[in-house]
Design an enzyme around this catalytic site. Structure first.
Site, PDB file in Angstrom:
ATOM      1  N   ASP A  12       0.823  -1.217   0.000  1.00 33.47           N
ATOM      2  CA  ASP A  12       0.000   0.000   0.000  1.00 33.47           C
ATOM      3  C   ASP A  12       0.860   1.272   0.000  1.00 33.47           C
ATOM      4  O   ASP A  12       0.660   2.176   0.842  1.00 33.47           O
ATOM      5  CB  ASP A  12      -0.913   0.034   1.245  1.00 33.47           C
ATOM      6  N   GLU A 243     -11.241  -0.183  -3.162  1.00 32.20           N
ATOM      7  CA  GLU A 243     -10.391   0.377  -2.096  1.00 32.20           C
ATOM      8  C   GLU A 243      -9.211   1.088  -2.767  1.00 32.20           C
ATOM      9  O   GLU A 243      -9.162   1.235  -3.968  1.00 32.20           O
ATOM     10  CB  GLU A 243      -9.902  -0.727  -1.146  1.00 32.20           C
TER      11      GLU A 243
HETATM   12  O1  FUB Z   1      -3.131  -3.531   3.629  1.00 32.79           O
HETATM   13  C1  FUB Z   1      -4.421  -3.802   4.095  1.00 32.79           C
HETATM   14  C2  FUB Z   1      -5.438  -3.541   3.041  1.00 32.79           C
HETATM   15  O2  FUB Z   1      -5.160  -4.334   1.905  1.00 32.79           O
HETATM   16  C3  FUB Z   1      -5.410  -2.133   2.508  1.00 32.79           C
HETATM   17  O3  FUB Z   1      -5.999  -1.213   3.368  1.00 32.79           O
HETATM   18  C4  FUB Z   1      -6.109  -2.340   1.230  1.00 32.79           C
HETATM   19  O4  FUB Z   1      -6.009  -1.277   0.337  1.00 32.79           O
HETATM   20  C5  FUB Z   1      -5.444  -3.600   0.722  1.00 32.79           C
HETATM   21  O5  FUB Z   1      -4.236  -3.337   0.070  1.00 32.79           O
END
Ligand code: FUB
Length: 341
Positions: A12, A243
């Site tokens: 991320d 996301e």
């Molecule tokens: O790293 C945890 C979660 O996985 C992140 O918040 C999302 O975007 C995904 O990458």
């Protein structure tokens, strides 16, 4: 491109240029033995490290690096136990500079101590890009869900983009785009699913001068399908927001990019306003090794870079990821392309 960081697992990546240097704010993946599920419980991260890179000039093409960039690990700058309101899961962070207060603000999502473990977004404030960061004792009032990305526009107005489906809990706030109502029956891998129902939108909050609070309640960041001019529908899993919100500006146009989750694309949409509506434009990256895909886009040394992650280092373990970087380009119409036009 080989993994940028190999002594710890990282994911991320939020990349920014501060004081002429490139800084990367990633999640710090660990193995905690929690079984994988669609709620993301296996992403059980407990601190944040900050990394810096002096130059990316050694990278001569999109996916090779004869001289891998030298990356400095500035160590753990914030831990779960330092943050009074957090129970667990320090997920994808971001950082921004507040020019009026001369502070660096680390934004991070984590589960709070409520019975249902709601994700909220916190801030921690420091005097330099590497901290030391002191967390506010409570999350940002009115914050919810995950994956904060702070964008500071040319006029210094700051915006916080956020949201994530399934484990990110965005589906628990349907009908209350400002996060004022939580439906615990929607926890887990759920979302609307009908050809007539619009997809859930990511959120945007206008930040106040402190950049530690919303100036007004968050609202939907509307993503439109170009062929209809209507919001992307919930069954359109190849294009709907899942996301990994990110905002950048190129040639006066706002580019909102995101992960499509279970279809594993990095997609983007453009607008002439940071508040949208945005119109879907295309994909930046096809699926990588691993379930999640999450990125940032940054200009550095006169070139544009995509920071992202995959699971090469762990040979495909979804929760043990590694950050990578590659150059990106724009064609004459402003479309993002991976090869030089
Ligand atoms: O790293 C945890 C979660 O996985 C992140 O918040 C999302 O975007 C995904 O990458």
């Amino acid at each position: 491109m080989a993994p940028l960081i190999t002594h710890v697992y990282t994911a991320d990546p939020s990349a920014h240029v501060f004081e002429g240097k490139l800084y990367v704010y990633p999640s710090h993946d660990i193995e905690s033995g929690i079984e994988s599920n669609d709620n993301g419980d296996q992403y059980d991260m407990r601190d944040y490290h900050v990394f810096s890179i002096d130059t990316l000039k050694g990278i001569t093409s999109s996916d090779t690096a004869p001289e891998p960039p030298k990356v400095t690990d500035h160590g753990a700058v914030l831990r779960t136990q330092d943050i009074p309101w957090v129970s667990k899961q320090l997920w994808a962070p971001d950082c921004a500079y507040n020019a009026s207060t001369k502070e660096y603000i680390l934004y991070f999502p984590a589960r709070d101590k409520s019975a249902d473990g709601r994700f909220r977004i916190g801030v921690a404030v420091g005097p330099t890009p590497t901290g030391p960061f002191t967390p506010d004792p409570e999350p940002i009032p009115g914050s919810f869900s995950i994956d904060p990305a702070c964008f500071v526009d040319d006029d210094e107005q700051a915006y916080l983009y956020f949201g994530g489906l399934w484990g990110g809990q965005l589906q628990c706030y349907q009908g209350a785009e400002d996060g004022s109502a939580f439906d615990g029956s929607k926890l887990g891998p759920q979302e609307p699913s009908s050809d007539s129902a619009p997809a859930l939108h990511p959120k945007v909050g206008v930040l106040d001068k402190s950049m530690r609070k919303f100036a007004s309640p968050p609202r939907d960041l509307v993503l439109l399908a170009p062929e209809t001019g209507e919001p992307i529908i919930s069954t359109d899993h190849a294009r709907r927001f899942f996301e990994a919100a990110w905002m950048h500006k190129y040639n006066g146009t706002y580019y909102f990019s995101y992960s499509t989750g279970d279809t594993h694309f990095l997609a983007y949409a453009t607008s002439d306003s940071p508040l949208g509506p945005f119109t879907y434009r295309g994909r930046i990256l096809e699926p990588v090794l691993g379930w999640t895909t999450h990125h940032s886009v940054v200009e550095f040394e006169g070139r544009w870079w995509l920071f992202y992650h995959d699971c090469e280092l762990s040979h495909g373990k979804n929760h043990l990821r590694n950050v990578k970087v590659r150059e990106i380009f724009y064609d004459q119409d402003g479309n993002i392309v991976l090869e030089k036009p």
